[in-house]
Design a protein around this motif. Structure first.
Motif, PDB file in Angstrom:
ATOM      1  N   ALA A  16       0.922  -1.252   0.162  1.00  0.00           N
ATOM      2  CA  ALA A  16       0.016   0.091   0.042  1.00  0.00           C
ATOM      3  C   ALA A  16       0.883   1.181   0.067  1.00  0.00           C
ATOM      4  O   ALA A  16       0.606   2.151  -0.657  1.00  0.00           O
ATOM      5  CB  ALA A  16      -0.825  -0.022   1.231  1.00  0.00           C
ATOM      6  N   LEU A  17       1.789   1.361   0.845  1.00  0.00           N
ATOM      7  CA  LEU A  17       2.790   2.444   0.925  1.00  0.00           C
ATOM      8  C   LEU A  17       3.691   2.476  -0.385  1.00  0.00           C
ATOM      9  O   LEU A  17       3.693   3.770  -0.991  1.00  0.00           O
ATOM     10  CB  LEU A  17       3.791   2.073   2.068  1.00  0.00           C
ATOM     11  N   VAL A  18       3.819   1.641  -1.144  1.00  0.00           N
ATOM     12  CA  VAL A  18       4.776   1.486  -2.355  1.00  0.00           C
ATOM     13  C   VAL A  18       3.666   2.004  -3.304  1.00  0.00           C
ATOM     14  O   VAL A  18       4.252   3.024  -4.078  1.00  0.00           O
ATOM     15  CB  VAL A  18       5.284   0.276  -2.769  1.00  0.00           C
ATOM     16  N   THR A  19       2.519   1.774  -3.306  1.00  0.00           N
ATOM     17  CA  THR A  19       1.496   2.300  -4.327  1.00  0.00           C
ATOM     18  C   THR A  19       1.279   3.732  -4.262  1.00  0.00           C
ATOM     19  O   THR A  19       1.423   4.430  -5.224  1.00  0.00           O
ATOM     20  CB  THR A  19      -0.025   1.622  -4.179  1.00  0.00           C
ATOM     21  N   VAL A  20       1.237   4.578  -3.048  1.00  0.00           N
ATOM     22  CA  VAL A  20       1.303   5.717  -2.736  1.00  0.00           C
ATOM     23  C   VAL A  20       2.541   6.501  -3.028  1.00  0.00           C
ATOM     24  O   VAL A  20       2.447   7.483  -3.872  1.00  0.00           O
ATOM     25  CB  VAL A  20       0.950   5.799  -1.211  1.00  0.00           C
ATOM     26  N   ALA A  21       3.637   5.832  -2.880  1.00  0.00           N
ATOM     27  CA  ALA A  21       5.014   6.413  -3.218  1.00  0.00           C
ATOM     28  C   ALA A  21       5.135   6.477  -4.486  1.00  0.00           C
ATOM     29  O   ALA A  21       5.630   7.540  -5.073  1.00  0.00           O
ATOM     30  CB  ALA A  21       6.002   5.381  -2.520  1.00  0.00           C
ATOM     31  N   TRP A  70      12.561   7.962   8.622  1.00  0.00           N
ATOM     32  CA  TRP A  70      11.400   8.452   8.559  1.00  0.00           C
ATOM     33  C   TRP A  70      10.300   7.057   8.837  1.00  0.00           C
ATOM     34  O   TRP A  70      10.456   6.032   8.428  1.00  0.00           O
ATOM     35  CB  TRP A  70      11.166   8.793   7.008  1.00  0.00           C
ATOM     36  N   ILE A  71       9.319   7.484   9.709  1.00  0.00           N
ATOM     37  CA  ILE A  71       8.299   6.520   9.888  1.00  0.00           C
ATOM     38  C   ILE A  71       7.136   6.487   9.112  1.00  0.00           C
ATOM     39  O   ILE A  71       6.555   7.703   8.829  1.00  0.00           O
ATOM     40  CB  ILE A  71       7.846   6.803  11.439  1.00  0.00           C
ATOM     41  N   ALA A  72       6.717   5.385   8.614  1.00  0.00           N
ATOM     42  CA  ALA A  72       5.605   5.448   7.567  1.00  0.00           C
ATOM     43  C   ALA A  72       4.596   4.631   8.188  1.00  0.00           C
ATOM     44  O   ALA A  72       4.916   3.657   8.730  1.00  0.00           O
ATOM     45  CB  ALA A  72       6.077   4.736   6.293  1.00  0.00           C
ATOM     46  N   PHE A  73       3.306   5.166   8.291  1.00  0.00           N
ATOM     47  CA  PHE A  73       2.169   4.705   9.113  1.00  0.00           C
ATOM     48  C   PHE A  73       0.748   5.250   8.316  1.00  0.00           C
ATOM     49  O   PHE A  73       0.824   6.126   7.993  1.00  0.00           O
ATOM     50  CB  PHE A  73       2.459   4.802  10.440  1.00  0.00           C
ATOM     51  N   PRO A  74      -0.085   4.177   8.482  1.00  0.00           N
ATOM     52  CA  PRO A  74      -1.611   4.432   8.115  1.00  0.00           C
ATOM     53  C   PRO A  74      -2.247   4.903   9.341  1.00  0.00           C
ATOM     54  O   PRO A  74      -2.168   4.545  10.377  1.00  0.00           O
ATOM     55  CB  PRO A  74      -2.092   3.401   7.551  1.00  0.00           C
ATOM     56  N   ASP A  75      -3.073   5.961   8.833  1.00  0.00           N
ATOM     57  CA  ASP A  75      -4.158   6.452  10.015  1.00  0.00           C
ATOM     58  C   ASP A  75      -5.531   6.610   9.258  1.00  0.00           C
ATOM     59  O   ASP A  75      -5.322   7.562   8.297  1.00  0.00           O
ATOM     60  CB  ASP A  75      -3.584   7.491  10.755  1.00  0.00           C
ATOM     61  N   ARG A  76      -6.326   6.032   9.547  1.00  0.00           N
ATOM     62  CA  ARG A  76      -7.690   6.299   8.844  1.00  0.00           C
ATOM     63  C   ARG A  76      -7.523   6.186   7.411  1.00  0.00           C
ATOM     64  O   ARG A  76      -8.315   7.035   6.665  1.00  0.00           O
ATOM     65  CB  ARG A  76      -8.525   7.420   9.301  1.00  0.00           C
ATOM     66  N   GLY A  77      -6.911   5.306   6.673  1.00  0.00           N
ATOM     67  CA  GLY A  77      -6.827   5.060   5.378  1.00  0.00           C
ATOM     68  C   GLY A  77      -5.673   5.766   4.631  1.00  0.00           C
ATOM     69  O   GLY A  77      -5.343   5.644   3.532  1.00  0.00           O
ATOM     70  N   GLU A  78      -5.266   6.759   5.620  1.00  0.00           N
ATOM     71  CA  GLU A  78      -4.148   7.890   4.700  1.00  0.00           C
ATOM     72  C   GLU A  78      -2.795   7.175   5.369  1.00  0.00           C
ATOM     73  O   GLU A  78      -2.567   6.838   6.522  1.00  0.00           O
ATOM     74  CB  GLU A  78      -4.303   9.325   5.319  1.00  0.00           C
ATOM     75  N   TRP A  79      -1.649   7.356   4.338  1.00  0.00           N
ATOM     76  CA  TRP A  79      -0.386   7.013   4.769  1.00  0.00           C
ATOM     77  C   TRP A  79       0.321   8.302   5.135  1.00  0.00           C
ATOM     78  O   TRP A  79       0.061   9.381   4.175  1.00  0.00           O
ATOM     79  CB  TRP A  79       0.089   6.414   3.775  1.00  0.00           C
ATOM     80  N   TYR A  80       1.350   8.256   6.134  1.00  0.00           N
ATOM     81  CA  TYR A  80       1.819   9.274   6.699  1.00  0.00           C
ATOM     82  C   TYR A  80       3.351   8.928   6.473  1.00  0.00           C
ATOM     83  O   TYR A  80       3.558   7.610   6.756  1.00  0.00           O
ATOM     84  CB  TYR A  80       1.807   9.881   7.966  1.00  0.00           C
ATOM     85  N   ARG A 127      -6.408   3.403  -1.522  1.00  0.00           N
ATOM     86  CA  ARG A 127      -7.740   3.089  -1.855  1.00  0.00           C
ATOM     87  C   ARG A 127      -8.208   4.174  -3.161  1.00  0.00           C
ATOM     88  O   ARG A 127      -8.786   3.601  -4.095  1.00  0.00           O
ATOM     89  CB  ARG A 127      -8.664   3.153  -0.795  1.00  0.00           C
ATOM     90  N   MET A 128      -7.821   5.296  -3.285  1.00  0.00           N
ATOM     91  CA  MET A 128      -8.215   6.393  -3.763  1.00  0.00           C
ATOM     92  C   MET A 128      -7.298   5.900  -5.360  1.00  0.00           C
ATOM     93  O   MET A 128      -7.941   6.146  -6.710  1.00  0.00           O
ATOM     94  CB  MET A 128      -8.044   7.718  -3.630  1.00  0.00           C
ATOM     95  N   LEU A 129      -6.163   5.708  -5.265  1.00  0.00           N
ATOM     96  CA  LEU A 129      -5.182   5.502  -6.354  1.00  0.00           C
ATOM     97  C   LEU A 129      -5.750   4.123  -7.133  1.00  0.00           C
ATOM     98  O   LEU A 129      -5.882   3.835  -8.090  1.00  0.00           O
ATOM     99  CB  LEU A 129      -3.704   5.093  -5.841  1.00  0.00           C
ATOM    100  N   ASN A 130      -6.045   2.915  -6.205  1.00  0.00           N
ATOM    101  CA  ASN A 130      -6.451   1.845  -6.799  1.00  0.00           C
ATOM    102  C   ASN A 130      -8.021   1.955  -7.581  1.00  0.00           C
ATOM    103  O   ASN A 130      -8.058   1.493  -8.640  1.00  0.00           O
ATOM    104  CB  ASN A 130      -6.967   0.689  -5.757  1.00  0.00           C
ATOM    105  N   ASP A 131      -8.786   2.850  -6.946  1.00  0.00           N
ATOM    106  CA  ASP A 131     -10.182   3.143  -7.733  1.00  0.00           C
ATOM    107  C   ASP A 131      -9.844   3.902  -9.007  1.00  0.00           C
ATOM    108  O   ASP A 131     -10.447   3.510  -9.941  1.00  0.00           O
ATOM    109  CB  ASP A 131     -10.881   4.055  -6.766  1.00  0.00           C
ATOM    110  N   ALA A 132      -8.941   4.810  -9.078  1.00  0.00           N
ATOM    111  CA  ALA A 132      -8.422   5.492 -10.150  1.00  0.00           C
ATOM    112  C   ALA A 132      -7.810   4.533 -11.186  1.00  0.00           C
ATOM    113  O   ALA A 132      -8.254   4.737 -12.546  1.00  0.00           O
ATOM    114  CB  ALA A 132      -7.419   6.667  -9.908  1.00  0.00           C
ATOM    115  N   ALA A 133      -7.037   3.827 -10.731  1.00  0.00           N
ATOM    116  CA  ALA A 133      -6.509   2.783 -11.751  1.00  0.00           C
ATOM    117  C   ALA A 133      -7.230   1.714 -12.389  1.00  0.00           C
ATOM    118  O   ALA A 133      -7.377   1.565 -13.508  1.00  0.00           O
ATOM    119  CB  ALA A 133      -5.180   1.924 -11.011  1.00  0.00           C
ATOM    120  N   ALA A 134      -8.448   1.430 -11.524  1.00  0.00           N
ATOM    121  CA  ALA A 134      -9.297   0.429 -12.005  1.00  0.00           C
ATOM    122  C   ALA A 134     -10.278   1.050 -13.116  1.00  0.00           C
ATOM    123  O   ALA A 134     -10.664   0.485 -14.021  1.00  0.00           O
ATOM    124  CB  ALA A 134     -10.305  -0.058 -10.837  1.00  0.00           C
TER     125      ALA A 134
END
Length: 137
Positions: A16-21, A70-80, A127-134
């Motif tokens: 999921a993080l790699v998708t966003v990155a 750097w710390i990568a973590f999800p919160d409420r669907g968003e990655w930080y 999730r937004m990126l996956n929806d856009a790719a679909a």
């Protein structure tokens, strides 16, 4: 519903993080040896490189201090993706806890104040990126 092992959850989170990155212009590299760095994000256009420790939630740990991690973590669907030492500075109320005295502190979900403070480190929602790719497919 299948209960996933912690290893499976880590793989899902990493993907999921790699998708966003990738959407942010970064490429992801896996270190041969994990000495506190789960992956390296590099943006060839800007030259920005982040040594990333992947977590399941906002986490600070004494073993990461002063290491430019750097710390990568999800919160409420968003990655930080935020600098660990900056998170420690912001989380000073947490450094007075027994958990921090033992070496680490984590929390979930983020408070409104934490989300506001970390706005500049919000990386995105896979999730937004996956929806856009679909939709494009």
């Amino acid at each position: 519903m299948t209960v996933l092992s912690s290893d499976a959850v880590e793989v899902i989170n990493r993907n999921a993080l790699v998708t966003v990155a990738l959407n942010q212009g970064y490429n992801a590299f896996l270190p041969v040896y994990d000495n506190g760095i789960d992956l390296i994000l590099h943006n060839e256009t800007t030259g920005d490189t982040k040594l990333v420790q992947l977590k399941g939630r906002w986490t600070i740990d004494k073993k990461y201090l002063g290491r430019n991690i750097w710390i990568a973590f999800p919160d409420r669907g968003e990655w930080y993706v935020a600098p660990h030492d900056l998170m420690v500075e912001h989380g000073t109320k947490h450094t007075a806890t027994q958990s921090w005295a033992a070496g680490t502190y984590s929390k979930s979900p983020l408070s409104k104040a934490d989300r506001l403070y970390l706005t500049g480190y919000r990386f995105g929602d896979p999730r937004m990126l996956n929806d856009a790719a679909a939709a494009e497919g």
